[in-house]
Design a protein around this motif. Structure first.
Motif, PDB file in Angstrom:
ATOM      1  N   GLY A   1      -2.141-114.326  43.524  1.00  0.00           N
ATOM      2  CA  GLY A   1      -0.910-114.914  43.007  1.00  0.00           C
ATOM      3  C   GLY A   1      -0.156-113.939  42.118  1.00  0.00           C
ATOM      4  O   GLY A   1       1.077-113.837  42.185  1.00  0.00           O
ATOM      5  N   ASP A   2      -0.890-113.216  41.303  1.00  0.00           N
ATOM      6  CA  ASP A   2      -0.265-112.214  40.441  1.00  0.00           C
ATOM      7  C   ASP A   2       0.292-111.058  41.266  1.00  0.00           C
ATOM      8  O   ASP A   2       1.332-110.489  40.931  1.00  0.00           O
ATOM      9  N   LYS A   3      -0.405-110.704  42.340  1.00  0.00           N
ATOM     10  CA  LYS A   3       0.073-109.639  43.224  1.00  0.00           C
ATOM     11  C   LYS A   3       1.448-109.987  43.788  1.00  0.00           C
ATOM     12  O   LYS A   3       2.368-109.160  43.765  1.00  0.00           O
ATOM     13  N   GLY A   4       1.588-111.212  44.289  1.00  0.00           N
ATOM     14  CA  GLY A   4       2.868-111.629  44.838  1.00  0.00           C
ATOM     15  C   GLY A   4       3.970-111.620  43.788  1.00  0.00           C
ATOM     16  O   GLY A   4       5.107-111.206  44.059  1.00  0.00           O
ATOM     17  N   TYR A   5       3.629-112.041  42.584  1.00  0.00           N
ATOM     18  CA  TYR A   5       4.608-112.052  41.500  1.00  0.00           C
ATOM     19  C   TYR A   5       5.068-110.640  41.162  1.00  0.00           C
ATOM     20  O   TYR A   5       6.260-110.374  41.009  1.00  0.00           O
ATOM     21  N   ILE A   6       4.112-109.710  41.060  1.00  0.00           N
ATOM     22  CA  ILE A   6       4.432-108.316  40.737  1.00  0.00           C
ATOM     23  C   ILE A   6       5.340-107.717  41.802  1.00  0.00           C
ATOM     24  O   ILE A   6       6.275-106.961  41.503  1.00  0.00           O
ATOM     25  N   GLN A   7       5.089-108.039  43.062  1.00  0.00           N
ATOM     26  CA  GLN A   7       5.857-107.464  44.159  1.00  0.00           C
ATOM     27  C   GLN A   7       7.283-108.003  44.213  1.00  0.00           C
ATOM     28  O   GLN A   7       8.201-107.317  44.661  1.00  0.00           O
ATOM     29  N   GLU A   8       7.490-109.236  43.762  1.00  0.00           N
ATOM     30  CA  GLU A   8       8.768-109.899  43.951  1.00  0.00           C
ATOM     31  C   GLU A   8       9.754-109.708  42.809  1.00  0.00           C
ATOM     32  O   GLU A   8      10.966-109.679  43.027  1.00  0.00           O
ATOM     33  N   ILE A   9       9.251-109.591  41.574  1.00  0.00           N
ATOM     34  CA  ILE A   9      10.170-109.577  40.439  1.00  0.00           C
ATOM     35  C   ILE A   9      10.806-108.206  40.246  1.00  0.00           C
ATOM     36  O   ILE A   9      10.267-107.174  40.639  1.00  0.00           O
ATOM     37  N   THR A  10      11.966-108.212  39.636  1.00  0.00           N
ATOM     38  CA  THR A  10      12.653-106.980  39.222  1.00  0.00           C
ATOM     39  C   THR A  10      13.181-107.201  37.810  1.00  0.00           C
ATOM     40  O   THR A  10      13.344-108.340  37.358  1.00  0.00           O
ATOM     41  N   GLY A  11      13.451-106.120  37.111  1.00  0.00           N
ATOM     42  CA  GLY A  11      13.953-106.238  35.755  1.00  0.00           C
ATOM     43  C   GLY A  11      12.826-106.341  34.739  1.00  0.00           C
ATOM     44  O   GLY A  11      11.645-106.211  35.068  1.00  0.00           O
ATOM     45  N   ILE A  12      13.192-106.583  33.503  1.00  0.00           N
ATOM     46  CA  ILE A  12      12.239-106.624  32.394  1.00  0.00           C
ATOM     47  C   ILE A  12      11.715-108.037  32.199  1.00  0.00           C
ATOM     48  O   ILE A  12      12.491-108.983  32.033  1.00  0.00           O
ATOM     49  N   HIS A  13      10.388-108.179  32.213  1.00  0.00           N
ATOM     50  CA  HIS A  13       9.725-109.472  32.018  1.00  0.00           C
ATOM     51  C   HIS A  13       8.539-109.266  31.068  1.00  0.00           C
ATOM     52  O   HIS A  13       7.385-109.241  31.484  1.00  0.00           O
ATOM     53  N   LEU A  14       8.847-109.106  29.791  1.00  0.00           N
ATOM     54  CA  LEU A  14       7.828-108.712  28.828  1.00  0.00           C
ATOM     55  C   LEU A  14       6.720-109.755  28.675  1.00  0.00           C
ATOM     56  O   LEU A  14       5.532-109.419  28.720  1.00  0.00           O
ATOM     57  N   VAL A  15       7.098-111.012  28.490  1.00  0.00           N
ATOM     58  CA  VAL A  15       6.100-112.064  28.260  1.00  0.00           C
ATOM     59  C   VAL A  15       5.182-112.205  29.468  1.00  0.00           C
ATOM     60  O   VAL A  15       3.958-112.335  29.329  1.00  0.00           O
ATOM     61  N   SER A  16       5.761-112.155  30.654  1.00  0.00           N
ATOM     62  CA  SER A  16       4.962-112.297  31.873  1.00  0.00           C
ATOM     63  C   SER A  16       3.949-111.163  31.998  1.00  0.00           C
ATOM     64  O   SER A  16       2.783-111.392  32.348  1.00  0.00           O
ATOM     65  N   PHE A  17       4.370-109.948  31.695  1.00  0.00           N
ATOM     66  CA  PHE A  17       3.451-108.813  31.831  1.00  0.00           C
ATOM     67  C   PHE A  17       2.414-108.790  30.710  1.00  0.00           C
ATOM     68  O   PHE A  17       1.296-108.310  30.926  1.00  0.00           O
ATOM     69  N   ILE A  18       2.760-109.282  29.537  1.00  0.00           N
ATOM     70  CA  ILE A  18       1.750-109.416  28.483  1.00  0.00           C
ATOM     71  C   ILE A  18       0.660-110.381  28.946  1.00  0.00           C
ATOM     72  O   ILE A  18      -0.538-110.122  28.784  1.00  0.00           O
ATOM     73  N   TYR A  19       1.093-111.495  29.532  1.00  0.00           N
ATOM     74  CA  TYR A  19       0.126-112.478  30.049  1.00  0.00           C
ATOM     75  C   TYR A  19      -0.753-111.872  31.135  1.00  0.00           C
ATOM     76  O   TYR A  19      -1.974-112.047  31.132  1.00  0.00           O
ATOM     77  N   LEU A  20      -0.135-111.146  32.081  1.00  0.00           N
ATOM     78  CA  LEU A  20      -0.897-110.547  33.174  1.00  0.00           C
ATOM     79  C   LEU A  20      -1.904-109.525  32.653  1.00  0.00           C
ATOM     80  O   LEU A  20      -3.036-109.441  33.141  1.00  0.00           O
ATOM     81  N   GLY A  21      -1.506-108.731  31.648  1.00  0.00           N
ATOM     82  CA  GLY A  21      -2.416-107.750  31.075  1.00  0.00           C
ATOM     83  C   GLY A  21      -3.596-108.410  30.386  1.00  0.00           C
ATOM     84  O   GLY A  21      -4.746-107.986  30.555  1.00  0.00           O
ATOM     85  N   ALA A  22      -3.330-109.447  29.607  1.00  0.00           N
ATOM     86  CA  ALA A  22      -4.404-110.159  28.919  1.00  0.00           C
ATOM     87  C   ALA A  22      -5.343-110.821  29.919  1.00  0.00           C
ATOM     88  O   ALA A  22      -6.573-110.769  29.774  1.00  0.00           O
ATOM     89  N   LYS A  23      -4.767-111.415  30.959  1.00  0.00           N
ATOM     90  CA  LYS A  23      -5.582-112.079  31.978  1.00  0.00           C
ATOM     91  C   LYS A  23      -6.479-111.086  32.683  1.00  0.00           C
ATOM     92  O   LYS A  23      -7.660-111.367  32.949  1.00  0.00           O
TER      93      LYS A  23
END
Length: 223
Positions: free
Chosen positions: A24-46
């Motif tokens: 699920g995270d793979k699909g999200y990473i592939q699809e988004i563009t631009g700056i998404h700080l909160v989302s990437f903080i969550y992904l890193g912690a996870k």
């Protein structure tokens, strides 16, 4: 004791052996563009909290450390190594075969378990620099993650801020995981069973590392 071995058993399950960013995270990473700080903080912690190989290595690093300044030093060395190669690897598109790098990460678990068992002093008559080893293996752990992210073709739009946010999340996840490990270790160390079972725990950790190495090398030669 049971909780510690529960962590080790994670490495034996088929799902855990296929170390990667979740689908699920793979699909999200592939699809988004631009700056998404909160989302990437969550992904890193996870990633860090669920990263069995990172947790096993951290467990080995702090297994016989009692003073908080020593724990902070070694965890910081691991974080510097992990963060540096993760950021540089993705930003400069430096990819390493994922099976090979994950086998090296498994080797880091074996190395630390043998270190905890005093094997190098018995075999070679000297103690390797544990601080340097922690930093060096931290570099490989970071390349393991950067290799996975590169495979998912992350968008260059907002790449650097997103990577920095991801790294912040990794450090948050590391602190959360380390806190849980220290609580369990602190409880276990207050009981006589710690010294009775410390050897067995490190042998189990070493065995888990060998399982990781074998699994990844099988994939490497089959590819």
């Amino acid at each position: 004791m049971i909780c510690l071995f529960g962590l080790l058993l994670i490495t034996i399950s088929p799902e855990a052996l296929a170390h990667a960013v979740a689908q699920g995270d793979k699909g999200y990473i592939q699809e988004i563009t631009g700056i998404h700080l909160v989302s990437f903080i969550y992904l890193g912690a996870k990633h860090m909290v669920t990263g069995y190989d990172h947790l096993l290595f951290l467990l080995g690093v702090i297994f016989f450390l009692y003073r908080m300044q020593h724990i902070a030093l070694y965890v910081s060395l691991f974080a510097v190594g992990h963060s540096s190669t993760m950021l540089l690897g993705v930003y400069f598109d430096i990819g390493i075969n994922s099976y090979l790098i994950d086998a090296i990460i498994g080797l880091s678990v074996v190395y630390k378990a043998l270190d905890n068992l005093g094997a190098y002093q018995r075999w070679f008559g000297f103690q390797p620099d544990t601080r340097a080893a922690t930093l060096i293996f931290g570099l490989f752990h970071g390349f393991g993650l950067s290799t996975k992210i590169i495979e998912y073709d992350i968008s260059p739009d907002g790449l650097l801020p997103n990577l920095l946010a991801f790294n912040v999340g990794v450090e948050i996840g590391q602190l959360l995981a380390l806190s849980a490990i220290l609580i369990l270790m602190g409880y276990w160390r207050r009981h006589a069973s710690f010294w009775r079972h410390a050897y067995t725990a490190n042998v189990s950790m070493m065995s888990a590392g060998f399982i990781l190495i074998g699994y990844q090398l099988t994939g490497f030669f089959a590819a």
